[in-house]
Design a protein around this motif. Structure first.
Motif, PDB file in Angstrom:
ATOM      1  N   GLY A   3       0.793  -1.221   0.000  1.00  0.00           N
ATOM      2  CA  GLY A   3       0.000   0.000   0.000  1.00  0.00           C
ATOM      3  C   GLY A   3       0.825   1.269   0.000  1.00  0.00           C
ATOM      4  O   GLY A   3       1.765   1.425  -0.774  1.00  0.00           O
ATOM      5  N   HIS A   4       0.450   2.190   0.905  1.00  0.00           N
ATOM      6  CA  HIS A   4       1.100   3.503   0.961  1.00  0.00           C
ATOM      7  C   HIS A   4       2.507   3.452   1.542  1.00  0.00           C
ATOM      8  O   HIS A   4       3.237   4.441   1.458  1.00  0.00           O
ATOM      9  CB  HIS A   4       0.264   4.446   1.845  1.00  0.00           C
ATOM     10  N   ARG A   5       2.878   2.352   2.133  1.00  0.00           N
ATOM     11  CA  ARG A   5       4.137   2.299   2.890  1.00  0.00           C
ATOM     12  C   ARG A   5       5.350   2.447   1.981  1.00  0.00           C
ATOM     13  O   ARG A   5       5.440   1.810   0.937  1.00  0.00           O
ATOM     14  CB  ARG A   5       4.217   0.991   3.678  1.00  0.00           C
ATOM     15  N   GLU A   6       6.280   3.289   2.410  1.00  0.00           N
ATOM     16  CA  GLU A   6       7.546   3.442   1.689  1.00  0.00           C
ATOM     17  C   GLU A   6       8.379   2.182   1.943  1.00  0.00           C
ATOM     18  O   GLU A   6       8.532   1.754   3.083  1.00  0.00           O
ATOM     19  CB  GLU A   6       8.269   4.680   2.208  1.00  0.00           C
ATOM     20  N   LEU A   7       8.913   1.589   0.887  1.00  0.00           N
ATOM     21  CA  LEU A   7       9.644   0.332   1.007  1.00  0.00           C
ATOM     22  C   LEU A   7      11.134   0.573   0.802  1.00  0.00           C
ATOM     23  O   LEU A   7      11.569   1.090  -0.236  1.00  0.00           O
ATOM     24  CB  LEU A   7       9.126  -0.688  -0.006  1.00  0.00           C
ATOM     25  N   VAL A   8      11.897   0.159   1.803  1.00  0.00           N
ATOM     26  CA  VAL A   8      13.338   0.392   1.840  1.00  0.00           C
ATOM     27  C   VAL A   8      14.014  -0.935   2.161  1.00  0.00           C
ATOM     28  O   VAL A   8      13.475  -1.746   2.904  1.00  0.00           O
ATOM     29  CB  VAL A   8      13.685   1.445   2.926  1.00  0.00           C
ATOM     30  N   VAL A   9      15.183  -1.161   1.594  1.00  0.00           N
ATOM     31  CA  VAL A   9      15.959  -2.360   1.916  1.00  0.00           C
ATOM     32  C   VAL A   9      17.300  -1.929   2.502  1.00  0.00           C
ATOM     33  O   VAL A   9      18.003  -1.101   1.911  1.00  0.00           O
ATOM     34  CB  VAL A   9      16.195  -3.241   0.678  1.00  0.00           C
ATOM     35  N   GLY A  28      14.199  -2.334  -7.337  1.00  0.00           N
ATOM     36  CA  GLY A  28      13.773  -0.946  -7.380  1.00  0.00           C
ATOM     37  C   GLY A  28      12.921  -0.474  -6.232  1.00  0.00           C
ATOM     38  O   GLY A  28      11.812   0.043  -6.435  1.00  0.00           O
ATOM     39  N   PRO A  29      13.381  -0.621  -4.978  1.00  0.00           N
ATOM     40  CA  PRO A  29      12.603  -0.093  -3.845  1.00  0.00           C
ATOM     41  C   PRO A  29      12.610   1.430  -3.841  1.00  0.00           C
ATOM     42  O   PRO A  29      13.290   2.071  -4.652  1.00  0.00           O
ATOM     43  CB  PRO A  29      13.366  -0.649  -2.639  1.00  0.00           C
ATOM     44  N   ASP A  30      11.863   1.998  -2.907  1.00  0.00           N
ATOM     45  CA  ASP A  30      11.885   3.453  -2.766  1.00  0.00           C
ATOM     46  C   ASP A  30      13.266   3.948  -2.360  1.00  0.00           C
ATOM     47  O   ASP A  30      13.682   5.037  -2.765  1.00  0.00           O
ATOM     48  CB  ASP A  30      10.847   3.907  -1.736  1.00  0.00           C
ATOM     49  N   ALA A  31      13.950   3.155  -1.550  1.00  0.00           N
ATOM     50  CA  ALA A  31      15.286   3.562  -1.109  1.00  0.00           C
ATOM     51  C   ALA A  31      16.096   2.342  -0.698  1.00  0.00           C
ATOM     52  O   ALA A  31      15.540   1.281  -0.392  1.00  0.00           O
ATOM     53  CB  ALA A  31      15.195   4.546   0.058  1.00  0.00           C
ATOM     54  N   ILE A  32      17.409   2.523  -0.704  1.00  0.00           N
ATOM     55  CA  ILE A  32      18.348   1.517  -0.214  1.00  0.00           C
ATOM     56  C   ILE A  32      19.115   2.141   0.940  1.00  0.00           C
ATOM     57  O   ILE A  32      19.709   3.208   0.803  1.00  0.00           O
ATOM     58  CB  ILE A  32      19.329   1.082  -1.316  1.00  0.00           C
ATOM     59  N   THR A  33      19.055   1.474   2.085  1.00  0.00           N
ATOM     60  CA  THR A  33      19.789   1.937   3.260  1.00  0.00           C
ATOM     61  C   THR A  33      21.131   1.222   3.328  1.00  0.00           C
ATOM     62  O   THR A  33      21.193  -0.007   3.222  1.00  0.00           O
ATOM     63  CB  THR A  33      18.996   1.645   4.547  1.00  0.00           C
ATOM     64  N   VAL A  34      22.191   2.005   3.508  1.00  0.00           N
ATOM     65  CA  VAL A  34      23.542   1.441   3.592  1.00  0.00           C
ATOM     66  C   VAL A  34      24.102   1.738   4.980  1.00  0.00           C
ATOM     67  O   VAL A  34      24.169   2.903   5.389  1.00  0.00           O
ATOM     68  CB  VAL A  34      24.465   2.025   2.510  1.00  0.00           C
ATOM     69  N   PRO A  35      24.501   0.697   5.716  1.00  0.00           N
ATOM     70  CA  PRO A  35      25.039   0.928   7.062  1.00  0.00           C
ATOM     71  C   PRO A  35      26.483   1.439   7.026  1.00  0.00           C
ATOM     72  O   PRO A  35      27.210   1.261   6.051  1.00  0.00           O
ATOM     73  CB  PRO A  35      24.975  -0.467   7.699  1.00  0.00           C
ATOM     74  N   LYS A  36      26.846   2.091   8.123  1.00  0.00           N
ATOM     75  CA  LYS A  36      28.232   2.504   8.367  1.00  0.00           C
ATOM     76  C   LYS A  36      28.865   3.267   7.215  1.00  0.00           C
ATOM     77  O   LYS A  36      30.006   3.031   6.825  1.00  0.00           O
ATOM     78  CB  LYS A  36      29.091   1.293   8.749  1.00  0.00           C
ATOM     79  N   VAL A  37      28.125   4.226   6.685  1.00  0.00           N
ATOM     80  CA  VAL A  37      28.709   5.156   5.719  1.00  0.00           C
ATOM     81  C   VAL A  37      29.542   6.155   6.505  1.00  0.00           C
ATOM     82  O   VAL A  37      29.027   6.831   7.391  1.00  0.00           O
ATOM     83  CB  VAL A  37      27.608   5.877   4.920  1.00  0.00           C
ATOM     84  N   ASP A  38      30.824   6.233   6.213  1.00  0.00           N
ATOM     85  CA  ASP A  38      31.652   7.133   7.038  1.00  0.00           C
ATOM     86  C   ASP A  38      32.529   8.086   6.242  1.00  0.00           C
ATOM     87  O   ASP A  38      33.439   8.704   6.805  1.00  0.00           O
ATOM     88  CB  ASP A  38      32.492   6.335   8.043  1.00  0.00           C
ATOM     89  N   SER A  39      32.262   8.252   4.937  1.00  0.00           N
ATOM     90  CA  SER A  39      32.989   9.255   4.175  1.00  0.00           C
ATOM     91  C   SER A  39      32.173   9.670   2.969  1.00  0.00           C
ATOM     92  O   SER A  39      31.387   8.876   2.431  1.00  0.00           O
ATOM     93  CB  SER A  39      34.345   8.711   3.705  1.00  0.00           C
ATOM     94  N   PRO A  40      32.347  10.913   2.499  1.00  0.00           N
ATOM     95  CA  PRO A  40      31.624  11.346   1.298  1.00  0.00           C
ATOM     96  C   PRO A  40      32.056  10.563   0.068  1.00  0.00           C
ATOM     97  O   PRO A  40      31.243  10.302  -0.828  1.00  0.00           O
ATOM     98  CB  PRO A  40      31.978  12.832   1.186  1.00  0.00           C
ATOM     99  N   GLU A  41      33.322  10.157   0.018  1.00  0.00           N
ATOM    100  CA  GLU A  41      33.807   9.379  -1.123  1.00  0.00           C
ATOM    101  C   GLU A  41      33.105   8.036  -1.212  1.00  0.00           C
ATOM    102  O   GLU A  41      32.736   7.573  -2.293  1.00  0.00           O
ATOM    103  CB  GLU A  41      35.321   9.182  -1.021  1.00  0.00           C
ATOM    104  N   GLN A  42      32.898   7.407  -0.061  1.00  0.00           N
ATOM    105  CA  GLN A  42      32.208   6.123  -0.037  1.00  0.00           C
ATOM    106  C   GLN A  42      30.772   6.275  -0.533  1.00  0.00           C
ATOM    107  O   GLN A  42      30.275   5.449  -1.315  1.00  0.00           O
ATOM    108  CB  GLN A  42      32.220   5.555   1.384  1.00  0.00           C
ATOM    109  N   LEU A  43      30.105   7.330  -0.099  1.00  0.00           N
ATOM    110  CA  LEU A  43      28.719   7.527  -0.502  1.00  0.00           C
ATOM    111  C   LEU A  43      28.628   7.852  -1.993  1.00  0.00           C
ATOM    112  O   LEU A  43      27.738   7.353  -2.693  1.00  0.00           O
ATOM    113  CB  LEU A  43      28.086   8.650   0.313  1.00  0.00           C
ATOM    114  N   ALA A  44      29.533   8.677  -2.494  1.00  0.00           N
ATOM    115  CA  ALA A  44      29.533   8.992  -3.922  1.00  0.00           C
ATOM    116  C   ALA A  44      29.761   7.735  -4.752  1.00  0.00           C
ATOM    117  O   ALA A  44      29.130   7.546  -5.804  1.00  0.00           O
ATOM    118  CB  ALA A  44      30.598  10.039  -4.222  1.00  0.00           C
TER     119      ALA A  44
END
Length: 290
Positions: A64-70, A91-107
């Motif tokens: 339903g309306h629920r945002e789906l994230v993995v 193709g979920p609404d979002a992907i959660t990534v644990p322990k992001v600790d630098s902008p380079e890693q996120l990019a």
């Protein structure tokens, strides 16, 4: 004043993707978002089957309306790349990534999502749960356009700080405020960490109220019993809605009369107060539209 997305994220419930009963139950729970967890809640031998289950849930159309994230396993783990490849295709609404600790890693993660064919609408949620992540929160929040939300991983952060878990979370005061400031500077959603004791309703309620007052947009949760109070805490009350409407009406009427100074309930109000009132009404409408 610029606000982040007005999609409600008052209650963001973790569900272990290795538990079919829990995932099925989530289709009827009153939560704004579900995070199908492939990380902490899943044993190594169940990772592959949990991954398949999460992807099937995302594409099922049952939520339903629920945002789906993995939530995938972290960068550098044996399961990370397989998680990303499968989840990007789902193709979920979002992907959660644990322990992001630098902008380079996120990019690099954002680039990898594009390479793996993730739809543009699939956003990144970064978990900030290390001292380095807190110190670099501003740079991380500005690292890529796909980033939509940051989540404070309070359990891991406490462990890495060598701090104690105490009522009021004084040891985390700086970290919580740093994350909110960074999120707001980049117009991102900021989500509070979990409350571990599902039997301590009073403690949970106090932590919700404190998180709301700090500026968080909602709270990550570990049990359905926590949903109702989180939803109540981060929803505008009827009194707040009535006050917002009255404030806007007073301001607009004063402007129409050509008045330079506007007062409401004995206090001077400015554009920023009107924008906050409009956000209150917009969130109220967004919750009602679910």
């Amino acid at each position: 004043m610029v606000f982040m997305s007005l999609r409600p994220r008052r209650s963001v419930l973790y569900m272990p993707a290795s538990n079919p009963r829990a995932m099925a139950k989530a289709t009827s729970l009153d939560c704004d978002a579900v995070i199908f967890d492939l990380e902490d809640a899943v044993a190594p031998e169940a990772k592959a089957s949990a991954r398949r289950a999460a992807c099937e849930a995302v594409t099922s159309g049952n939520y339903g309306h629920r945002e789906l994230v993995v939530r995938v396993n972290g960068v550098g783990t044996a399961w990370h790349e397989d998680d990303l490849a499968a989840v990007c295709q789902a193709g979920p609404d979002a992907i959660t990534v644990p322990k992001v600790d630098s902008p380079e890693q996120l990019a690099a993660l954002a680039l990898r999502l594009s390479e793996l064919g993730a739809p543009d609408r699939t956003r990144l949620w970064a978990m900030l749960e290390t001292p380095r992540a807190i110190l670099d929160a501003d740079a991380i929040c500005g690292a890529c356009e796909r980033l939509e939300a940051v989540v404070v991983g309070t359990n891991d952060l406490l462990a890495e700080l060598g701090a104690r878990e105490v009522a009021g979370r004084a040891p985390l005061g700086y970290a919580l405020s740093a994350v909110i400031c960074a999120a707001r500077a980049h117009h991102l959603v900021a989500l509070d960490g979990v409350y571990n004791d599902v039997h301590d309703q009073q403690g949970f309620e106090k932590e919700c109220l404190a998180g709301r007052d700090l500026g968080f947009d909602g709270k990550t949760l570990i049990h359905p019993c926590q949903l109702a109070f989180a939803n109540q805490t981060w929803a505008p009350s009827e009194t707040q809605v009535e006050r917002a409407r009255a404030l806007i009406a007073t301001f607009e009427a004063a402007l129409a009369r050509g008045e330079g100074v506007v007062t409401f309930e004995g206090r001077m109000i400015e554009n920023l107060h009107v924008e906050t009132a409009r956000r209150t009404l917009a969130m109220y409408d967004a919750i009602g539209a679910r």
